[in-house]
Design an enzyme around this catalytic site. Structure first.
Site, PDB file in Angstrom:
ATOM      1  N   CYS A 163      35.464  40.543  46.118  1.00  0.00           N
ATOM      2  CA  CYS A 163      35.417  40.783  44.680  1.00  0.00           C
ATOM      3  C   CYS A 163      35.977  39.732  43.700  1.00  0.00           C
ATOM      4  O   CYS A 163      35.495  39.629  42.578  1.00  0.00           O
ATOM      5  CB  CYS A 163      36.350  42.181  44.450  1.00  0.00           C
ATOM      6  SG  CYS A 163      37.993  42.164  45.266  1.00  0.00           S
ATOM      7  N   HIS A 215      42.118  42.095  38.775  1.00  0.00           N
ATOM      8  CA  HIS A 215      42.180  41.348  39.904  1.00  0.00           C
ATOM      9  C   HIS A 215      42.219  39.742  39.765  1.00  0.00           C
ATOM     10  O   HIS A 215      41.735  38.881  40.411  1.00  0.00           O
ATOM     11  CB  HIS A 215      41.253  41.372  40.890  1.00  0.00           C
ATOM     12  CG  HIS A 215      41.318  41.433  42.333  1.00  0.00           C
ATOM     13  ND1 HIS A 215      40.384  41.752  43.457  1.00  0.00           N
ATOM     14  CD2 HIS A 215      42.555  41.250  42.845  1.00  0.00           C
ATOM     15  CE1 HIS A 215      41.167  41.395  44.426  1.00  0.00           C
ATOM     16  NE2 HIS A 215      42.448  41.174  44.333  1.00  0.00           N
ATOM     17  N   ASP A 262      30.359  44.392  42.340  1.00  0.00           N
ATOM     18  CA  ASP A 262      31.256  42.958  42.490  1.00  0.00           C
ATOM     19  C   ASP A 262      30.700  42.068  43.638  1.00  0.00           C
ATOM     20  O   ASP A 262      30.987  41.160  43.869  1.00  0.00           O
ATOM     21  CB  ASP A 262      32.774  42.879  42.247  1.00  0.00           C
ATOM     22  CG  ASP A 262      33.151  43.859  43.479  1.00  0.00           C
ATOM     23  OD1 ASP A 262      32.420  44.598  44.236  1.00  0.00           O
ATOM     24  OD2 ASP A 262      34.429  44.081  43.446  1.00  0.00           O
TER      25      ASP A 262
END
Length: 494
Positions: free
Chosen positions: A95, A163, A296
């Site tokens: 990801c 993230h 992703d």
């Protein structure tokens, strides 16, 4: 170094990046690839943009991509009303590198974001190469989509998995998003940043959807908005709402799709997309809004066929492998674009596109030029969206650089250090441990079953040379030989 100024031609002013660019002088610059011809169809100025990102959703995990087990009527409807890409690629096999590429417009060779976490996440010392150290925070010298869209006059919001680091200047609120709630890690009893209240038992996908819907309802027709809804589903832990799990308990498996909990998570994802589309209808904003759905990285599955010790929660067949791999199952994912009245409905496009294409595409939609001296690695695919049935788009090369290891289980590996080039129907992988080359014709062999490297040595050498030239031009960092210390000699010396 002074701040860089960029001319926004559409409304005759310049804007300045909020951070300095201490590293730009040492970053090797790569010219923006030659763009497609200007679109023939008139495009409404500055549409709203909604980007919905699923987590770990595989290529065949939707009905419109072939699943006969998972149920995704609203996403399928979105595809029927827009264009579905059959060769959409993520920037990485997991990801974080993909998110970095989407929001910076750059390959990992520039950002240093190659994987998740530090290199010590897996026991690389059992292998012959030392990985390149991984960057876990999107560098502050990188522009983000939030920054360029905000300074182009958009209201911006980000809800869900970021993230790319959350502290201080790395939080999306500090990187161009007017509103931002970041959350990941659980689907029930989750924690958000900033901390917000939610009713006990709320499912994270529902919470993020509600925040997104509220944001859309507060917008006006006069000011465009850019909304990112970045779901944590269908990432582990595999947990779903009981009523949705019950729907799939007795449903017969099909094509390797069989897990009722995973199916229920996909159903929640589908409900979310439906709520967003319904809200656009209710507010009269549908025709002003481009909605994009993607994932992703590839699905968590296909490992058993590769002899890898890992849980197969789904199956990406006919693609090879899954998340964490540079075979198609790890990097080819759904890409759906819907813009009624602009994108021809019911279209299927076979042109290869990539995560790095989002940034230049959004710049063109917003009517602004790329930041000065800021290399972008993708192309605006707006012309492709307007004419998805065309087959004569110029050929280009796509690249991947993964200078590390992704483990799975005890001393099993989803991938070792590898570089990849995709050009036309051809895909070449160069494994850095031993220099092994693999070549596949994806038009004839989507499952990457027949390695043609030895049968087509000239083509193999040409693609390998182009891949290495690209690494040299971008200054790609390479893993280095690793020689573990001889503990026997150490003991004797004592």
């Amino acid at each position: 170094m002074t701040n860089r100024k960029v001319r926004i031609h559409s409304f005759r002013k310049s804007f300045v990046h909020p951070t300095l660019f201490p590293l730009l002088s040492v970053l090797p610059l790569l010219l923006l690839p030659k763009s497609f011809a200007a679109p023939q169809t008139p495009v409404p100025p500055k549409p709203n943009v909604v980007l919905i990102i699923a987590d770990d959703l595989g290529y065949t995990d939707l009905g419109c991509y072939g699943s006969r087990y998972y149920e995704t009527p609203r996403i399928d409807q979105m595809a029927a009303e827009g264009v579905r890409f059959t060769q959409g690629y993520t920037a990485g096999p997991n990801c974080q590198p993909t998110r970095a590429a989407i929001f910076s417009g750059q390959y990992g060779v520039r950002t240093g974001v190659y994987t998740v976490g530090s290199i010590d996440r897996f026991n690389w010392r059992s292998r012959p190469l030392r990985p390149v150290d991984n960057v876990t925070e999107l560098p502050l010298n990188c522009w983000t989509l939030g920054q360029v869209m905000k300074q182009a006059g958009y209201r911006t919001a980000y809800f869900g998995k970021w993230h790319l680091a959350e502290k201080g200047p790395y939080h999306p609120r500090a990187r161009g998003f007017d509103e931002a709630i970041v959350s990941a890690g659980k689907h029930f009893d989750f924690v958000t940043n900033p901390r917000v209240d939610y009713p006990p038992g709320t499912y994270l996908a529902d919470f993020l959807t509600e925040k997104s819907v509220e944001f859309i309802r507060r917008q006006s027709r006069e000011v465009p908005f850019f909304l990112v809804l970045a779901h944590f589903v269908v990432h582990s832990p595999y947990d779903a709402k009981p009523d949705l799990i019950a729907r799939f308990k007795n449903k017969p498996p099909a094509d390797g799709h069989k897990d009722p909990i995973y199916a229920a998570m996909i159903a929640s994802l589908d409900e979310s997309v439906g709520r967003v589309l319904d809200t656009l209808d209710q507010t009269g904003l549908t025709k002003q809004t481009l909605v994009i759905f993607t994932s992703d990285n590839g699905g968590v599955g296909g490992y058993e066929r590769e002899g890898i010790v890992a849980r197969d929660v789904t199956d990406n067949a006919p693609l090879r492998g899954g998340k964490g791999m540079l075979y198609e199952g790890g990097i080819r994912v759904p890409f759906i674009f819907r813009w009624p009245g602009v994108i021809p409905p019911g279209s299927v496009c076979h042109y290869p596109i990539h995560s790095v294409d989002f940034f230049p595409t959004f710049l063109e939609l917003a009517g602004i030029q790329p930041p000065e001296n800021y290399p972008l690695d993708g192309l605006s695919i707006l012309p492709v969206l307007l004419q998805p049935d065309r087959t004569d788009w110029p050929e280009r090369s796509l690249f991947w650089h993964f200078p590390g290891y992704l483990g799975s289980g005890q001393n099993t590996w989803r991938t070792t250090p590898v570089g990849v080039i995709r050009k036309g129907p051809w895909k070449l992988l160069e494994f850095f441990e031993d220099g092994r080359l693999e070549l596949y014709n994806l038009e004839k062999d989507i499952g990457e079953k027949e390695d043609l490297a030895n049968k087509l040595p000239d083509l193999t050498a040409t693609l390998a040379a182009e891949l290495r030239q690209w690494r040299e031009k971008t200054g790609a960092a390479m893993p280095t030989p690793y020689q573990p210390e001889d503990t026997t000699l150490k003991r004797r010396a004592r």
